[in-house]
Motif scaffolding. Structure first.
Motif, PDB file in Angstrom:
ATOM      1  N   ALA A  22       0.841  -1.208   0.000  1.00 53.40           N
ATOM      2  CA  ALA A  22       0.000   0.000   0.000  1.00 53.40           C
ATOM      3  C   ALA A  22       0.871   1.252   0.000  1.00 53.40           C
ATOM      4  O   ALA A  22       1.921   1.299   0.638  1.00 53.40           O
ATOM      5  CB  ALA A  22      -0.922  -0.009   1.215  1.00 53.40           C
ATOM      6  N   ASN A  23       0.399   2.283  -0.704  1.00 56.22           N
ATOM      7  CA  ASN A  23       1.143   3.538  -0.804  1.00 56.22           C
ATOM      8  C   ASN A  23       0.360   4.751  -0.320  1.00 56.22           C
ATOM      9  O   ASN A  23       0.957   5.785  -0.018  1.00 56.22           O
ATOM     10  CB  ASN A  23       1.554   3.786  -2.264  1.00 56.22           C
ATOM     11  N   GLN A  24      -0.991   4.644  -0.248  1.00 58.28           N
ATOM     12  CA  GLN A  24      -1.783   5.824   0.055  1.00 58.28           C
ATOM     13  C   GLN A  24      -2.708   5.619   1.257  1.00 58.28           C
ATOM     14  O   GLN A  24      -2.542   6.295   2.276  1.00 58.28           O
ATOM     15  CB  GLN A  24      -2.629   6.216  -1.173  1.00 58.28           C
ATOM     16  N   ALA A  45       2.406  -0.075   8.152  1.00 53.52           N
ATOM     17  CA  ALA A  45       1.920   0.812   7.091  1.00 53.52           C
ATOM     18  C   ALA A  45       1.689   2.214   7.634  1.00 53.52           C
ATOM     19  O   ALA A  45       1.984   3.218   6.969  1.00 53.52           O
ATOM     20  CB  ALA A  45       0.639   0.257   6.485  1.00 53.52           C
ATOM     21  N   LYS A  46       1.164   2.297   8.876  1.00 49.24           N
ATOM     22  CA  LYS A  46       0.963   3.598   9.529  1.00 49.24           C
ATOM     23  C   LYS A  46       2.309   4.320   9.685  1.00 49.24           C
ATOM     24  O   LYS A  46       2.405   5.539   9.493  1.00 49.24           O
ATOM     25  CB  LYS A  46       0.299   3.390  10.887  1.00 49.24           C
ATOM     26  N   ARG A  48       4.654   4.201   7.726  1.00 48.36           N
ATOM     27  CA  ARG A  48       5.070   4.696   6.403  1.00 48.36           C
ATOM     28  C   ARG A  48       4.228   5.910   5.987  1.00 48.36           C
ATOM     29  O   ARG A  48       4.201   6.284   4.819  1.00 48.36           O
ATOM     30  CB  ARG A  48       4.924   3.594   5.334  1.00 48.36           C
ATOM     31  N   ILE A  50       0.978   6.168   5.842  1.00 42.78           N
ATOM     32  CA  ILE A  50      -0.206   5.817   5.055  1.00 42.78           C
ATOM     33  C   ILE A  50      -1.447   6.116   5.891  1.00 42.78           C
ATOM     34  O   ILE A  50      -1.491   5.821   7.087  1.00 42.78           O
ATOM     35  CB  ILE A  50      -0.154   4.341   4.635  1.00 42.78           C
ATOM     36  N   THR A  51      -2.477   6.700   5.266  1.00 38.40           N
ATOM     37  CA  THR A  51      -3.740   6.987   5.944  1.00 38.40           C
ATOM     38  C   THR A  51      -4.476   5.678   6.212  1.00 38.40           C
ATOM     39  O   THR A  51      -4.721   4.898   5.279  1.00 38.40           O
ATOM     40  CB  THR A  51      -4.611   7.917   5.086  1.00 38.40           C
ATOM     41  N   ASP A  96      -5.556   1.943  -1.439  1.00 38.91           N
ATOM     42  CA  ASP A  96      -5.048   2.850  -2.486  1.00 38.91           C
ATOM     43  C   ASP A  96      -6.080   3.210  -3.555  1.00 38.91           C
ATOM     44  O   ASP A  96      -5.752   3.318  -4.747  1.00 38.91           O
ATOM     45  CB  ASP A  96      -3.819   2.225  -3.171  1.00 38.91           C
TER      46      ASP A  96
END
Length: 628
Positions: A22-24, A45-46, A48, A50-51, A96
């Motif tokens: 995931a990127n977004q 992921a958080k 990084r 990411i929302t 994403d």
């Protein structure tokens, strides 16, 4: 992409893989969430940036993971109403603005190791959009303590055209309420008081005026109260807090609208980009073909066209074609014409001698004339036949030579049978020529006997003893042989000048290649047109993306301008209230207006119960004039 996975271990690995990629944004709605491995992947992921937003059901088993996620600063929305209003039983994850993961699989150890489960991983943006709408509905219901099954639409999905007015009115009302609260005045009591006075005095306007003046004096007295200073300080602090809170809410709302606008824009752009990718893939297949289905593309068609051209050129070059009109051919044609003329005269002379000459000599002898022995070959025979026997016999005589010529040259008539051609060649040369020579020899002997007054006694087999037989045979056979070879030469020369006759098989292959070329050109034109259509559609979709980018910039500016204006308006309201508080006018203006409005409302409320409609209108008008 539309992958279906049914193995629990593979499902878990795929979910973690998608989260790691995931990127977004990551949105999760999960009934049972106890798998700490998946929870840790989300926490990473958080980290990084990411929302992430999580929705959980009201299940005690989810508490451990919920605490983990909240401890990492992740938003967690959980139904706290128990199972009375139903269970949030969804199991889906959105990543994403494109990837949706949905199925029976709960994020639990049991689902991974023991159960028979399934998930479907899709990049269909329409499916993503539908799940996102449901996610927002659930999140709104949780945040506003609404049951899971309530289908109320979140504000982010509602029409917001009246929102600015509502915000201003709400803020003004909030400040008014703070004033009333600090003044400890109950406007409801004044409404009831007005109603009772109207009831007791039959809606007397004079009584209203008296009470109105009493209320004004009461409020003025209140405004000069010595304890008002402390109330002003409290009130100033309260409305400052309210102002700051409203500013913060407006900013949060602005950010939420911008986020929603961007997300919707990104979803729409993603759909268009997906369509562009599909069109490019379809265009690529049209250009390069499809190996899986063996479908030809423009590249293969062009290769086949080039191959066809090369094969045709090779066949054309393999033909050895000679010119028909050469000096040799012209000389041969002249010689052939000469021999044909000779044969026409020769065989016409034979017809004349066999059928007509004997009668003419008899007629001459009967008339007392002796014509003498005639020539063996009469060059003027055709002319004599035309004059003596008419045009029909003359025409037949002039063309009689064609019989032996055609018999000895059946190729002229299109015969390809070598045995028949050779047989008829001998018939034309030997049998026909022998027959003509025999008839001429017999006729010559009869004429000789007739001139000396004797009767011819020669038998047919005796013609071989006659010199005339050999002369006619020789002068007839050799020209026929030479004519045969001349005709053969001309036919061969003509065939060598025509490629369809030089090599019929090669010529047929060229015709087949020409037909294939026509089909290939038609197919090429069709593919070219279809590729052009795809290119136009790609261009149109790229224009749509550009328009969306322009649109999002415009919408963001509108949102910024709208909320900037709202901030100015609430600042103006706050400043006005603050000034009135400092001057004390807040109590005489705001409170007086509210108290008088409440009293007037109660007073007018009773009038219809005592007076007719026209009278009520008249009294209401007087009351309004009294308060101006």
């Amino acid at each position: 992409m539309n992958d279906l996975i049914t193995n629990g271990t593979e499902i878990k690995q795929r979910i973690i893989s998608e989260i790691n990629n995931a990127n977004q944004v990551i949105y999760v709605a999960m009934a049972w969430f106890t798998d700490r491995d998946i929870a840790m992947a989300i926490i990473e992921a958080k980290n990084r940036n990411i929302t992430i937003d999580i929705i959980l059901s009201s299940n005690a088993q989810n508490e451990t993971v919920k605490l983990m996620l909240k401890g990492a600063g992740i938003k967690v929305h959980a139904f706290e109403t128990g199972d009375v209003r139903g269970i949030m039983h969804h199991k889906f994850c959105l990543i994403d603005n494109k990837i949706s993961i949905n199925g029976s699989y709960n994020y639990s150890i049991n689902a991974s190791n023991n159960n028979v489960e399934n998930i479907q991983v899709s990049d269909d943006t329409r499916i993503y959009s539908q799940f996102l709408t449901e996610f927002e509905r659930l999140r709104y219901n949780i945040d506003h303590n609404i049951g899971v099954n309530n289908t109320s639409t979140p504000p982010s999905q509602q029409n917001q055209t009246t929102q600015p007015v509502n915000i201003i009115d709400t803020f003004s009302q909030q400040l008014n309420n703070l004033v009333y609260s600090s003044a400890q005045i109950n406007t409801e009591e004044y409404r009831k008081k007005g109603y009772e006075h109207s009831k007791e005095n039959q809606g007397s306007i004079d009584i209203f005026r008296v009470e109105y003046n009493n209320i004004k004096e009461e409020i003025k007295t209140y405004a000069t109260d010595e304890g008002l200073s402390s109330k002003k300080n409290i009130l100033t602090s309260n409305i400052s807090n309210a102002y700051e809170s409203t500013k913060t809410n407006l900013e949060a709302e602005r950010q939420d609208k911008l986020t929603t606008e961007k997300r919707n824009n990104e979803l729409e752009k993603r759909q268009i980009k997906d369509r562009i990718s599909e069109l490019k893939e379809e265009k690529s297949i049209l250009e390069s073909g499809n190996q899986n289905t063996a479908e030809k593309g423009l590249l293969q068609i062009n290769k086949e066209i080039e191959k066809n051209k090369i094969e045709r050129r090779s066949l054309e070059q393999s033909f050895v074609i000679k010119k028909f009109w050469t000096i040799g051919t012209i000389l041969i044609l002249l010689a052939l014409g000469t021999f044909i003329f000779y044969l026409s005269v020769f065989f016409a002379s034979a017809i004349y001698k066999v059928f007509f000459e004997g009668n003419i000599i008899r007629t001459s002898l009967e008339s007392g004339m002796n014509p003498g022995i005639p020539q063996l070959v009469d060059a003027n025979a055709i002319i004599k036949i035309f004059k003596q026997q008419g045009v029909l016999f003359g025409f037949i005589a002039s063309l009689f030579f064609l019989i032996p010529v055609l018999l000895s040259n059946l190729k002229i008539l299109g015969s390809e049978n070598k045995f028949l051609n050779n047989t008829m060649f001998l018939v034309g040369l030997l049998i026909f020529d022998i027959l003509v020579s025999t008839m001429v020899a017999i006729n010559t002997d009869e004429i000789k006997c007739l001139l000396v007054g004797k009767q011819s006694t020669m038998q047919i087999w005796e013609v071989v003893k006659q010199g005339e037989f050999y002369l006619i045979f020789t002068f007839g056979m050799f020209p026929l042989i030479l004519t045969h070879f001349l005709i053969d030469y001309i036919i061969n020369a003509y065939k060598k000048s025509k490629k369809e006759m030089v090599d019929a098989e090669k010529n047929k292959n060229i015709q087949i290649l020409d037909e294939e070329m026509l089909d290939l050109n038609v197919e090429k034109e069709s593919l070219t047109n279809r590729i052009k259509e795809k290119e136009d559609l790609i261009s149109d979709n790229n224009s749509k993306i550009l328009n969306l980018e322009i649109e999002i910039n415009g919408n963001e500016n509108q949102i910024d301008n709208k909320y900037s204006e709202l901030q100015k308006q609430i600042k103006t309201i706050f400043d006005e209230f603050n000034a009135k508080i400092i001057s004390g006018k807040i109590f005489t203006d705001v409170i007086l207006d509210s108290v008088v409005s409440a009293y007037k409302s109660g007073f007018v409320e009773h009038l219809p119960k005592y007076y007719a409609t026209d009278e009520v209108s008249s009294r209401v008008k007087e009351i309004e004039e009294s308060t101006i």
